[in-house]
Design an enzyme around this catalytic site. Structure first.
Site, short mmCIF file in Angstrom:
data_model
loop_
_atom_site.label_atom_id
_atom_site.label_comp_id
_atom_site.label_asym_id
_atom_site.label_seq_id
_atom_site.Cartn_x
_atom_site.Cartn_y
_atom_site.Cartn_z
N ALA A 65 0.86 -1.19 0.00
CA ALA A 65 0.00 0.00 0.00
C ALA A 65 0.88 1.23 0.00
O ALA A 65 2.02 1.20 0.48
CB ALA A 65 -0.88 -0.01 1.25
N GLY A 109 0.67 -5.36 0.65
CA GLY A 109 -0.50 -5.50 -0.23
C GLY A 109 -0.12 -6.07 -1.60
O GLY A 109 -0.95 -6.71 -2.24
N GLU A 112 -0.05 -9.68 -1.11
CA GLU A 112 -1.45 -10.11 -0.91
C GLU A 112 -2.22 -10.15 -2.23
O GLU A 112 -2.98 -11.08 -2.47
CB GLU A 112 -2.13 -9.18 0.10
CG GLU A 112 -1.57 -9.37 1.52
CD GLU A 112 -1.99 -8.27 2.50
OE1 GLU A 112 -1.90 -7.08 2.13
OE2 GLU A 112 -2.41 -8.61 3.61
N GLU A 132 4.63 -5.41 7.08
CA GLU A 132 3.81 -4.41 7.78
C GLU A 132 4.24 -4.23 9.23
O GLU A 132 4.18 -3.12 9.77
CB GLU A 132 2.32 -4.81 7.72
CG GLU A 132 1.70 -4.73 6.33
CD GLU A 132 1.84 -6.00 5.50
OE1 GLU A 132 2.72 -6.83 5.80
OE2 GLU A 132 1.07 -6.16 4.54
N1 DAK Z 1 4.58 3.29 -0.46
C1 DAK Z 1 4.97 4.46 -0.97
N2 DAK Z 1 6.14 4.65 -1.61
C2 DAK Z 1 6.94 3.58 -1.71
C3 DAK Z 1 6.61 2.31 -1.20
C4 DAK Z 1 5.34 2.18 -0.55
N3 DAK Z 1 4.90 1.02 -0.06
N4 DAK Z 1 7.62 1.46 -1.46
C5 DAK Z 1 8.54 2.16 -2.11
N5 DAK Z 1 8.16 3.43 -2.27
C6 DAK Z 1 8.89 4.53 -2.92
C7 DAK Z 1 9.99 5.05 -2.01
O1 DAK Z 1 9.48 5.98 -1.09
C8 DAK Z 1 10.91 5.69 -3.04
O2 DAK Z 1 10.36 6.93 -3.42
P1 DAK Z 1 11.32 8.23 -3.63
O3 DAK Z 1 12.05 8.41 -2.36
O4 DAK Z 1 12.21 7.83 -4.78
O5 DAK Z 1 10.36 9.32 -3.97
C9 DAK Z 1 10.79 4.74 -4.22
O6 DAK Z 1 9.58 4.05 -4.07
C10 DAK Z 1 11.93 3.74 -4.27
O7 DAK Z 1 11.99 3.10 -3.00
P2 DAK Z 1 13.36 2.97 -2.20
O8 DAK Z 1 14.23 4.16 -2.41
O9 DAK Z 1 13.01 2.64 -0.79
O10 DAK Z 1 14.03 1.74 -2.94
P3 DAK Z 1 14.89 0.55 -2.33
O11 DAK Z 1 15.33 -0.24 -3.51
O12 DAK Z 1 15.93 1.06 -1.38
O13 DAK Z 1 13.89 -0.32 -1.45
C11 DAK Z 1 11.80 -1.48 -0.98
C12 DAK Z 1 12.79 -0.97 -2.06
C13 DAK Z 1 10.56 -1.99 -1.74
C14 DAK Z 1 12.43 -2.66 -0.24
C15 DAK Z 1 11.46 -0.34 0.00
O14 DAK Z 1 11.00 0.80 -0.77
C16 DAK Z 1 10.39 -0.71 0.99
O15 DAK Z 1 10.67 -1.33 1.99
N6 DAK Z 1 9.15 -0.25 0.73
C17 DAK Z 1 8.05 -0.39 1.66
C18 DAK Z 1 7.57 -1.81 1.74
C19 DAK Z 1 6.45 -1.97 2.73
O16 DAK Z 1 6.58 -1.73 3.93
N7 DAK Z 1 5.29 -2.39 2.25
C20 DAK Z 1 4.12 -2.64 3.06
C21 DAK Z 1 3.23 -1.42 3.09
S1 DAK Z 1 1.78 -1.66 4.11
C22 DAK Z 1 -5.68 -2.51 3.15
C23 DAK Z 1 -5.12 -2.25 1.90
C24 DAK Z 1 -3.78 -2.50 1.71
C25 DAK Z 1 -3.01 -2.92 2.76
C26 DAK Z 1 -3.58 -3.20 3.99
C27 DAK Z 1 -4.92 -3.00 4.20
N8 DAK Z 1 -7.04 -2.19 3.37
C28 DAK Z 1 -7.57 -1.14 2.61
C29 DAK Z 1 -7.77 -2.91 4.39
C30 DAK Z 1 -1.57 -3.05 2.57
C31 DAK Z 1 -0.67 -2.55 3.46
C32 DAK Z 1 0.73 -2.51 3.07
O17 DAK Z 1 1.11 -2.99 2.03
#
Ligand code: DAK
Length: 258
Positions: A65, A109, A112, A132
């Protein structure tokens, strides 16, 4: 169909949905969920389409997300958004076969959504995770449920509690991924696979999908009964007669989808 966060194409009888937020690693914003739902509605109602592929780019299927958009959400807003749950589960509700073609990160997500497809064909750089917990929350659209059913409790607990990623080899060994392909070929393989499925009798494919899905929803004896009834019902199709006749006559079947 014209969208901002996804690209939708049709190649013969295969519909392809590509996440298109490359700068944000295809992070799943509300607009993307809405467009994904609209695209699936359209592809599902299009009689020319027999199978669907959902994919991202070489760096990311989807990194979860959009954390920026989600970060300030309140409990009340989240609860009110429950009315959108049809969007988060739209892929799983699709009656046409859906393949996830995954390269790079499939996190949160993203993982998922990939798991809610019928199966995953992955590139050799794919990584899967439910991170998460590392940002103070937990999976919310099936991570604790589908992952546990697919890979078992030990690995699901490990991934959800530590946020660690699985590389593609581990994901394939664990049963999360059906095939691993080189990065420059994985999409082609997914497309060929979708075309192959599309070449079979559509009503039969639908029943096969329904039967496999039943395995995750019910007991073994109930699932066996469901399978038996669905198997019986294939004998009501002209395509069953044609398929078996073609085998006996040593020719390719000409299915009519009825
Ligand atoms: N959201 C927003 N931006 C993101 C992002 C994300 N999840 N993942 C990456 N980006 C953005 C980064 O901010 C960065 O943007 P800039 O700084 O260039 O503007 C760009 O993508 C490149 O990312 P990195 O610089 O971090 O690149 P790396 O290669 O160093 O790392 C990475 C890649 C994918 C390992 C890292 O970006 C990362 O850890 N990202 C977050 C992963 C994460 O925590 N995902 C889970 C999010 S929570 C629901 C609906 C959906 C959900 C739940 C409930 N309902 C409606 C009930 C889902 C929840 C989730 O998914």
């Amino acid at each position: 169909m014209s969208f901002n966060t996804i690209i939708v194409e049709k190649k013969q009888s295969v519909g392809i949905i590509t996440f298109n937020r490359p700068k944000a690693m295809n992070a799943l914003c509300p607009a993307l969920f809405a467009e994904l739902t609209e695209a699936l509605d359209e592809l599902e109602s299009d009689d020319a389409i027999a199978a669907i592929i959902i994919t991202g780019d070489d760096r990311a299927f989807a990194a979860g997300a959009d954390i920026g958009e989600m970060s300030e959400s309140t409990y009340q807003q989240m609860l009110a958004n429950e009315s959108l749950s049809g969007q988060w589960d739209r892929i799983a509700l699709c009656r046409k076969p859906v393949i996830a073609a995954v390269a790079g990160y499939a996190l949160g997500g993203g993982c998922e959504l990939a798991m809610s497809c019928d199966f995953i064909i992955a590139a050799d750089n794919a990584k899967f995770g439910q991170p998460e917990v590392t940002i103070g929350t937990m999976p919310g659209i099936g991570g604790t449920q589908r992952l546990t059913r697919l890979v078992g409790k030990a690995k699901a607990m490990d991934m959800c509690l530590t946020g660690r990623m699985m590389d593609v080899q581990e994901a394939e060994r664990a049963g999360l991924v059906s095939r691993i392909e080189p990065l420059d070929k994985y999409f082609e393989v997914a497309l060929d696979t979708a075309k192959q499925i599309a070449s079979f009798s559509r009503p039969v494919v639908k029943l096969v999908k329904e039967a496999v899905d039943a395995a995750l929803e019910t007991t073994l004896s109930q699932g066996m009964k469901t399978e038996r009834r669905l198997f019986h019902s294939t004998f009501a199709f002209e395509d069953q007669k044609e398929g078996m006749k073609a085998f006996i006559e040593k020719r390719k079947p000409a299915f009519k989808n009825r």
